[in-house]
Scaffold this motif. Sequence first.
Motif, PDB file in Angstrom:
ATOM      1  N   ALA A 106       0.830  -1.205   0.000  1.00 53.95           N
ATOM      2  CA  ALA A 106       0.000   0.000   0.000  1.00 53.95           C
ATOM      3  C   ALA A 106       0.863   1.254   0.000  1.00 53.95           C
ATOM      4  O   ALA A 106       0.588   2.219  -0.739  1.00 53.95           O
ATOM      5  N   ALA A 107       1.909   1.275   0.825  1.00 60.17           N
ATOM      6  CA  ALA A 107       2.802   2.435   0.868  1.00 60.17           C
ATOM      7  C   ALA A 107       3.549   2.591  -0.439  1.00 60.17           C
ATOM      8  O   ALA A 107       3.767   3.713  -0.922  1.00 60.17           O
ATOM      9  N   LEU A 108       3.941   1.466  -1.039  1.00 64.63           N
ATOM     10  CA  LEU A 108       4.658   1.515  -2.309  1.00 64.63           C
ATOM     11  C   LEU A 108       3.784   2.124  -3.400  1.00 64.63           C
ATOM     12  O   LEU A 108       4.207   3.042  -4.115  1.00 64.63           O
ATOM     13  N   GLN A 109       2.546   1.649  -3.514  1.00 63.46           N
ATOM     14  CA  GLN A 109       1.684   2.180  -4.561  1.00 63.46           C
ATOM     15  C   GLN A 109       1.353   3.653  -4.322  1.00 63.46           C
ATOM     16  O   GLN A 109       1.262   4.430  -5.282  1.00 63.46           O
ATOM     17  N   ALA A 110       1.206   4.051  -3.061  1.00 62.76           N
ATOM     18  CA  ALA A 110       0.923   5.465  -2.771  1.00 62.76           C
ATOM     19  C   ALA A 110       2.065   6.351  -3.265  1.00 62.76           C
ATOM     20  O   ALA A 110       1.835   7.434  -3.834  1.00 62.76           O
ATOM     21  N   GLN A 111       3.307   5.897  -3.067  1.00 65.82           N
ATOM     22  CA  GLN A 111       4.444   6.676  -3.545  1.00 65.82           C
ATOM     23  C   GLN A 111       4.533   6.663  -5.071  1.00 65.82           C
ATOM     24  O   GLN A 111       4.905   7.664  -5.688  1.00 65.82           O
ATOM     25  N   VAL A 112       4.190   5.525  -5.674  1.00 65.38           N
ATOM     26  CA  VAL A 112       4.169   5.447  -7.136  1.00 65.38           C
ATOM     27  C   VAL A 112       3.192   6.469  -7.705  1.00 65.38           C
ATOM     28  O   VAL A 112       3.503   7.225  -8.634  1.00 65.38           O
ATOM     29  N   ASP A 113       1.991   6.532  -7.137  1.00 67.49           N
ATOM     30  CA  ASP A 113       0.978   7.452  -7.641  1.00 67.49           C
ATOM     31  C   ASP A 113       1.401   8.904  -7.445  1.00 67.49           C
ATOM     32  O   ASP A 113       1.204   9.745  -8.336  1.00 67.49           O
TER      33      ASP A 113
END
Length: 563
Positions: free
Chosen positions: A55-62
């Motif tokens: 979840a944290a990874l995708q938030a940073q990707v976005d």
Amino acid sequence: MTVRPPAPWLDAWPQGLPRELPAPRVTLYQHLAAATQRHPDKPAIVFFDTAISFAALQAQVDALAGHLQHRAGVRHGDRVLLMSQNCPQFTIAFHAIVRCGAVVVPVNAMSTATELDHYIADSGAAVAMAAQELLPAMRAALDDGRLRHAVVHCYAEALGAVTDLPVPEWVAAPRIALDHPRIAAWADALGAGLVPQPDQGTPDDLCVLPYTSGTTGRPKGCMHTHRTLLASTIGAALWRGLHAESVVMGVAPLFHLLGMQNAMLMPMALGATVVMMPRWDAATAARLIERYRVSAWAAPPAMLNDFFAHPEAQQRDLASLAILNGGGAAMPEAVSEMLQERFGLSYIEGYGLSETASFLHCNPVGRGKRQCLGIPAFGVDSRIVDPETLAELPMGEVGELVTSAPQVMLGYWHDDAANAQAFFERDGLRFFRTGDLASIDLDGYFFMRDRLKRMINVSGFKVWPAEVESLLYEHPALHEACVIAVPDLRQGESVKAVVVRKPDTELDAAQLTAWCRERMAAYKVPRQIEFRSALPKSSTGKILWRAIQDANTSTSTESTTQP
């Protein structure tokens, strides 16, 4: 049309696996998003004991994708350079670029400014993502506007948890001052919280443009789509029995297709965890395998040889290791026997190229042959042909390995001449010429025999002699140069330069080595330099590189091996 007999390798086909495997009709980003939905709180990456959840990874990707679109002007189809050692930021930046519908141009972190200039000019990239210590190589391009924007990270920004692992100084180094109008700091780019535009990516969008050199000496971009990459990635995972609960050692460089596939694309698609290392360190690797119960590891033979010879590997619990795989060089017989006898592990050798998104052939798990390229994987049609006539050769004869497969690249970027030489059609299929000479045994397994192209394999990195020779000829004291491969116990092969000085000039091996180190990546720098009075030539004046390679004996008074 001639009816072909059944493929001889079908008897060795892994039980229970299909012969063909349709690639998922999604993008790499959509695979990550699906993994996040399934496992939001699960660690996607562990970096020096700091865990980053999906979840944290995708938030940073976005957030980073929002910055690239709204601040850097990245649009669908744009090329974006990515230059960094292994770190969570590499994975985030990669997926942010493809989230924009743009194309990742992964650049070897050892590239010099001269090499980087070619990637910028050839790809047309105007935006870059880079680690702060690599900024000097792209500084000139930022100053003169060839790069209009760069997002710069420092590795320490990914460190959070207290760790007893040895963190290299260059990883722990704090963020440097970034006072250039075209540079944005990583933290600032993410901190703005800009929302990206709706995802409109499709499986057939161009998404990665890795560069590989050729016999012309100029690196060429390999055009890969989400579909070609996922055909390779999903196939590799299924072949080796990997799944969401696998824990993957991520140490092979992510800018290289071996690392990109095995330590990033595959675990992100599966929802597995990557235990990531920025650079190779055998003692730390042993501690990480024990601590996080690492089960899968893709590495070249030289790395595994170094690891299992290290005292730390003798003291740690490595029982979790279930899959060791790799390629780029044949695994030495002595190392294979040691792995089997002491650890009960078999090294699964495979074969692939940048042009095939890495995974193309592989030995079946439990039925592998040593020093072998394995058998063609899902949907792969590989054949052995005469390099001159392209006529298919009988089993057992040595010829060029050609292949038709869903993971083969679309072609070389803006290079019609190279594409005309690299591809041909037969039986309604489009075949890629690998340039590797191989043969097939009676069981249908492929074995490397030689190289049609002049490629040197340094620990899995391709070095093309023509490229190194081209740079050597720029030295004012050199008259002629020929670059060949020499055996190297640690790296598989290393680079040797056989050169002739111009009359009335002075130049020794140490001076030439120092000059090379300023102009080419470290793995390309000749480790041996031999001075001769002349080089053998054909009747048409061409240097007989094959004769020099085959003889590989000193005929001069000076020969120096560089450390």
